[in-house]
Write a protein that holds these residues in place. Structure first.
Motif, PDB file in Angstrom:
ATOM      1  N   ILE A   1      43.292  44.008  52.197  1.00  0.00           N
ATOM      2  CA  ILE A   1      42.201  44.323  53.118  1.00  0.00           C
ATOM      3  C   ILE A   1      41.389  43.069  53.436  1.00  0.00           C
ATOM      4  O   ILE A   1      40.973  42.849  54.590  1.00  0.00           O
ATOM      5  CB  ILE A   1      41.294  45.427  52.545  1.00  0.00           C
ATOM      6  CG1 ILE A   1      42.078  46.729  52.379  1.00  0.00           C
ATOM      7  CG2 ILE A   1      40.075  45.649  53.428  1.00  0.00           C
ATOM      8  CD1 ILE A   1      42.633  47.298  53.660  1.00  0.00           C
ATOM      9  N   LEU A   2      41.173  42.229  52.460  1.00  0.00           N
ATOM     10  CA  LEU A   2      40.425  40.992  52.711  1.00  0.00           C
ATOM     11  C   LEU A   2      41.215  40.035  53.607  1.00  0.00           C
ATOM     12  O   LEU A   2      40.626  39.322  54.431  1.00  0.00           O
ATOM     13  CB  LEU A   2      40.070  40.317  51.386  1.00  0.00           C
ATOM     14  CG  LEU A   2      39.031  41.076  50.548  1.00  0.00           C
ATOM     15  CD1 LEU A   2      38.854  40.410  49.184  1.00  0.00           C
ATOM     16  CD2 LEU A   2      37.687  41.169  51.275  1.00  0.00           C
ATOM     17  N   ASP A   3      42.538  40.014  53.476  1.00  0.00           N
ATOM     18  CA  ASP A   3      43.354  39.212  54.391  1.00  0.00           C
ATOM     19  C   ASP A   3      43.273  39.749  55.815  1.00  0.00           C
ATOM     20  O   ASP A   3      43.200  38.987  56.791  1.00  0.00           O
ATOM     21  CB  ASP A   3      44.818  39.194  53.929  1.00  0.00           C
ATOM     22  CG  ASP A   3      45.050  38.265  52.745  1.00  0.00           C
ATOM     23  OD1 ASP A   3      44.170  37.423  52.478  1.00  0.00           O
ATOM     24  OD2 ASP A   3      46.103  38.402  52.087  1.00  0.00           O
ATOM     25  N   VAL A   4      43.288  41.089  55.963  1.00  0.00           N
ATOM     26  CA  VAL A   4      43.124  41.696  57.285  1.00  0.00           C
ATOM     27  C   VAL A   4      41.759  41.340  57.856  1.00  0.00           C
ATOM     28  O   VAL A   4      41.633  41.010  59.044  1.00  0.00           O
ATOM     29  CB  VAL A   4      43.305  43.224  57.202  1.00  0.00           C
ATOM     30  CG1 VAL A   4      42.882  43.897  58.506  1.00  0.00           C
ATOM     31  CG2 VAL A   4      44.754  43.575  56.873  1.00  0.00           C
ATOM     32  N   ALA A   5      40.732  41.392  57.023  1.00  0.00           N
ATOM     33  CA  ALA A   5      39.381  41.043  57.472  1.00  0.00           C
ATOM     34  C   ALA A   5      39.325  39.594  57.947  1.00  0.00           C
ATOM     35  O   ALA A   5      38.653  39.274  58.943  1.00  0.00           O
ATOM     36  CB  ALA A   5      38.375  41.282  56.353  1.00  0.00           C
ATOM     37  N   LEU A   6      40.028  38.706  57.255  1.00  0.00           N
ATOM     38  CA  LEU A   6      40.056  37.302  57.668  1.00  0.00           C
ATOM     39  C   LEU A   6      40.745  37.155  59.022  1.00  0.00           C
ATOM     40  O   LEU A   6      40.301  36.376  59.879  1.00  0.00           O
ATOM     41  CB  LEU A   6      40.772  36.459  56.606  1.00  0.00           C
ATOM     42  CG  LEU A   6      40.850  34.951  56.875  1.00  0.00           C
ATOM     43  CD1 LEU A   6      39.451  34.355  57.053  1.00  0.00           C
ATOM     44  CD2 LEU A   6      41.593  34.242  55.749  1.00  0.00           C
TER      45      LEU A   6
ATOM     46  N   THR B   1      33.750  42.385  50.109  1.00  0.00           N
ATOM     47  CA  THR B   1      34.383  42.119  48.809  1.00  0.00           C
ATOM     48  C   THR B   1      33.750  42.965  47.717  1.00  0.00           C
ATOM     49  O   THR B   1      34.449  43.602  46.913  1.00  0.00           O
ATOM     50  CB  THR B   1      34.275  40.628  48.456  1.00  0.00           C
ATOM     51  OG1 THR B   1      34.877  39.853  49.483  1.00  0.00           O
ATOM     52  CG2 THR B   1      34.965  40.337  47.129  1.00  0.00           C
ATOM     53  N   GLN B   2      32.417  43.000  47.676  1.00  0.00           N
ATOM     54  CA  GLN B   2      31.726  43.793  46.667  1.00  0.00           C
ATOM     55  C   GLN B   2      32.049  45.281  46.831  1.00  0.00           C
ATOM     56  O   GLN B   2      32.293  45.991  45.850  1.00  0.00           O
ATOM     57  CB  GLN B   2      30.217  43.583  46.779  1.00  0.00           C
ATOM     58  CG  GLN B   2      29.402  44.347  45.741  1.00  0.00           C
ATOM     59  CD  GLN B   2      27.897  44.119  45.903  1.00  0.00           C
ATOM     60  OE1 GLN B   2      27.483  43.204  46.619  1.00  0.00           O
ATOM     61  NE2 GLN B   2      27.109  44.958  45.248  1.00  0.00           N
TER      62      GLN B   2
ATOM     63  N   LEU C   1      34.755  46.636  48.069  1.00  0.00           N
ATOM     64  CA  LEU C   1      36.128  46.903  47.632  1.00  0.00           C
ATOM     65  C   LEU C   1      36.242  46.886  46.107  1.00  0.00           C
ATOM     66  O   LEU C   1      36.984  47.680  45.513  1.00  0.00           O
ATOM     67  CB  LEU C   1      37.085  45.893  48.248  1.00  0.00           C
ATOM     68  CG  LEU C   1      37.297  46.027  49.763  1.00  0.00           C
ATOM     69  CD1 LEU C   1      38.085  44.833  50.302  1.00  0.00           C
ATOM     70  CD2 LEU C   1      38.009  47.336  50.109  1.00  0.00           C
ATOM     71  N   ILE C   2      35.504  45.983  45.466  1.00  0.00           N
ATOM     72  CA  ILE C   2      35.523  45.936  43.993  1.00  0.00           C
ATOM     73  C   ILE C   2      34.954  47.231  43.416  1.00  0.00           C
ATOM     74  O   ILE C   2      35.499  47.803  42.458  1.00  0.00           O
ATOM     75  CB  ILE C   2      34.743  44.710  43.487  1.00  0.00           C
ATOM     76  CG1 ILE C   2      35.512  43.428  43.825  1.00  0.00           C
ATOM     77  CG2 ILE C   2      34.499  44.805  41.982  1.00  0.00           C
ATOM     78  CD1 ILE C   2      34.742  42.160  43.534  1.00  0.00           C
ATOM     79  N   GLU C   3      33.854  47.711  44.017  1.00  0.00           N
ATOM     80  CA  GLU C   3      33.260  48.952  43.535  1.00  0.00           C
ATOM     81  C   GLU C   3      34.187  50.142  43.756  1.00  0.00           C
ATOM     82  O   GLU C   3      34.268  51.048  42.918  1.00  0.00           O
ATOM     83  CB  GLU C   3      31.911  49.169  44.229  1.00  0.00           C
ATOM     84  CG  GLU C   3      30.850  48.169  43.772  1.00  0.00           C
ATOM     85  CD  GLU C   3      29.562  48.257  44.573  1.00  0.00           C
ATOM     86  OE1 GLU C   3      29.548  48.971  45.594  1.00  0.00           O
ATOM     87  OE2 GLU C   3      28.575  47.615  44.173  1.00  0.00           O
ATOM     88  N   GLU C   4      34.906  50.149  44.882  1.00  0.00           N
ATOM     89  CA  GLU C   4      35.879  51.212  45.119  1.00  0.00           C
ATOM     90  C   GLU C   4      37.024  51.131  44.108  1.00  0.00           C
ATOM     91  O   GLU C   4      37.500  52.159  43.607  1.00  0.00           O
ATOM     92  CB  GLU C   4      36.440  51.106  46.536  1.00  0.00           C
ATOM     93  CG  GLU C   4      35.497  51.588  47.619  1.00  0.00           C
ATOM     94  CD  GLU C   4      35.253  53.079  47.545  1.00  0.00           C
ATOM     95  OE1 GLU C   4      36.237  53.843  47.521  1.00  0.00           O
ATOM     96  OE2 GLU C   4      34.079  53.477  47.483  1.00  0.00           O
ATOM     97  N   ARG C   5      37.431  49.927  43.777  1.00  0.00           N
ATOM     98  CA  ARG C   5      38.552  49.752  42.851  1.00  0.00           C
ATOM     99  C   ARG C   5      38.203  50.271  41.457  1.00  0.00           C
ATOM    100  O   ARG C   5      39.089  50.732  40.715  1.00  0.00           O
ATOM    101  CB  ARG C   5      38.916  48.265  42.791  1.00  0.00           C
ATOM    102  CG  ARG C   5      40.078  47.945  41.856  1.00  0.00           C
ATOM    103  CD  ARG C   5      40.322  46.460  41.780  1.00  0.00           C
ATOM    104  NE  ARG C   5      41.239  46.104  40.703  1.00  0.00           N
ATOM    105  CZ  ARG C   5      41.445  44.872  40.288  1.00  0.00           C
ATOM    106  NH1 ARG C   5      40.803  43.867  40.860  1.00  0.00           N
ATOM    107  NH2 ARG C   5      42.285  44.631  39.306  1.00  0.00           N
ATOM    108  N   ARG C   6      36.928  50.233  41.104  1.00  0.00           N
ATOM    109  CA  ARG C   6      36.524  50.716  39.781  1.00  0.00           C
ATOM    110  C   ARG C   6      36.806  52.194  39.585  1.00  0.00           C
ATOM    111  O   ARG C   6      36.853  52.689  38.458  1.00  0.00           O
ATOM    112  CB  ARG C   6      35.033  50.428  39.559  1.00  0.00           C
ATOM    113  CG  ARG C   6      34.742  48.941  39.318  1.00  0.00           C
ATOM    114  CD  ARG C   6      33.259  48.651  39.294  1.00  0.00           C
ATOM    115  NE  ARG C   6      33.009  47.225  39.035  1.00  0.00           N
ATOM    116  CZ  ARG C   6      31.877  46.595  39.336  1.00  0.00           C
ATOM    117  NH1 ARG C   6      30.881  47.285  39.907  1.00  0.00           N
ATOM    118  NH2 ARG C   6      31.733  45.322  39.084  1.00  0.00           N
ATOM    119  N   ARG C   7      37.020  52.915  40.695  1.00  0.00           N
ATOM    120  CA  ARG C   7      37.373  54.336  40.582  1.00  0.00           C
ATOM    121  C   ARG C   7      38.808  54.506  40.108  1.00  0.00           C
ATOM    122  O   ARG C   7      39.209  55.609  39.738  1.00  0.00           O
ATOM    123  CB  ARG C   7      37.177  55.032  41.928  1.00  0.00           C
ATOM    124  CG  ARG C   7      35.743  55.016  42.444  1.00  0.00           C
ATOM    125  CD  ARG C   7      35.550  55.947  43.621  1.00  0.00           C
ATOM    126  NE  ARG C   7      36.359  55.580  44.779  1.00  0.00           N
ATOM    127  CZ  ARG C   7      37.279  56.369  45.328  1.00  0.00           C
ATOM    128  NH1 ARG C   7      37.527  57.566  44.817  1.00  0.00           N
ATOM    129  NH2 ARG C   7      37.966  55.972  46.389  1.00  0.00           N
TER     130      ARG C   7
END
Length: 364
Positions: free
Chosen positions: A31-36, A10-11, A13-19
């Motif tokens: 992606i988090l749903d896929v991970a689940l 989660t962290q 993905l958040i850092e990637e989203r900041r780009r």
């Protein structure tokens, strides 16, 4: 429990989203749903026979087959259902396609629809599940066509026929002694290990890179009589070892689970070959382009490796059907390029050598 400073998925993905300041967050949620889904499948795989999901699906009625003509395992069907149920509801997807379904899966009307499409092999290597060999899940994320988003129409097969370079993200989960999720979102490849105490994927393998040189290759040698000349030449040169034209010894590996093969190569290099051969002229390969070759191809390129049909880059292939099969070579860049070079060179007839011909002095 000691404090850890590793990033969670989660962290990360958040850092990637900041780009991308204008990003909506839908991609992260997907992606988090896929991970689940991968966590749930990992649990089912780990339980093995205790979970009651081993063996062929519907074995009491003679089993069932998927669109590929392959006998489905119970875990194939279960894993496919898990992927669908964990991702269909959130409003991130316009539709899905899977190895286990002949047609695209339409998002039920009671759920909102999103701008992405998910294609996946829910349980790669499932023929090995009964003998406790590593298996995995492979997935790819594509953008839905704009006209489908504007009109709200159901997706059709043509919507999924996008070249590998159009992938937004790709990854796999490997279910072994530990469960790992390996992911690219177009900015390198990162590996996350499932912490069973926290139930979280933790970043354990940042910025994975494939060495350009290797001394390992993987191929199903039982098909050698069907190989094309360039593949046979490459393998023969590897087998010749230090005294051959390569001047070094090679090790041969074969797990019969592409996720496990890809993970080994990402971890330490190597080359994997499931090339087109002459075994069945009607099939241009064994592996599926959209949900096996393309996601693995994106991972390889993002990690500094290469993926190819043997003749051209895998990610440049334009798909023609949802379940299209294709030959696949991937791994350490220099080795894949060598195989491509052999395909491009004219085939030379092997010189006749009667002294070592395949005959016997004691023939009848």
């Amino acid at each position: 429990m000691p404090l850890t400073y590793r990033s969670t998925l989660t962290q990360f993905l958040i850092e990637e989203r900041r780009r991308f300041p204008g990003a909506s967050g839908d991609f992260n949620a997907l992606i988090l749903d896929v991970a689940l889904a991968c966590k749930a499948i990992a649990r089912a795989v780990a339980l093995g026979e205790l979970g009651g999901a081993m063996g062929d699906h519907a074995a009491d009625t003679g089993g069932s087959v998927n669109v590929q003509g392959e006998t489905q395992k119970k875990l194939d069907v279960l894993s496919n259902e898990v992927f669908i149920r964990r991702t269909e509801w959130a409003g991130n997807l316009a539709g899905m396609a899977s190895e286990e379904m002949e047609l695209p899966y339409q998002i039920p009307r009671q759920y909102p629809r999103g701008k992405y499409m998910l294609v996946f092999d829910p349980l790669d290597g499932s023929s090995n599940i009964d003998v406790n060999v590593c298996v995995g899940s492979i997935f790819s994320v594509l953008r839905a066509p704009q006209d489908a988003l504007d009109s709200g129409r159901d997706l059709n097969e043509a919507d999924f026929l996008q070249a590998g370079r159009q992938q937004v993200a790709a990854g796999y989960a490997v279910y072994g002694p530990s469960t790992l999720l390996v992911l690219t979102v177009g900015n390198g490849v990162n590996g996350f290990t499932l912490d069973p105490n926290l139930g979280e994927f933790m970043l354990t393998h940042p910025k994975m890179q494939i060495p350009p040189e290797t001394h390992e290759f993987a191929i199903n040698a039982s098909n050698s009589r069907f190989w094309q000349a360039p593949v046979k030449r490459y393998v023969d040169e590897c087998l010749a070892g230090q005294t051959g034209p390569r001047g070094k010894d090679f090790n041969m590996r074969w797990i019969a689970s592409m996720v496990a093969e890809a993970h080994r190569i990402l971890m330490r290099g190597g080359v994997f070959m499931y090339p087109r051969d002459n075994k069945d002229p009607a099939k241009p390969g064994r592996l599926r382009l959209l949900y096996e070759a393309n996601p693995v191809g994106m991972l390889m390129e993002q990690a500094g490796g290469r993926a190819s049909t043997g003749e051209l880059p895998m990610l440049d292939v334009q798909p023609t059907s949802l379940h299209q099969r294709i030959g696949l070579v991937f791994g350490s860049k220099n080795e894949v390029e060598r195989i491509e070079r052999y395909h491009a060179e004219p085939v030379q007839a092997e010189p006749s050598n009667p002294l070592f011909a395949e005959r016997s002095l004691f023939r009848n």
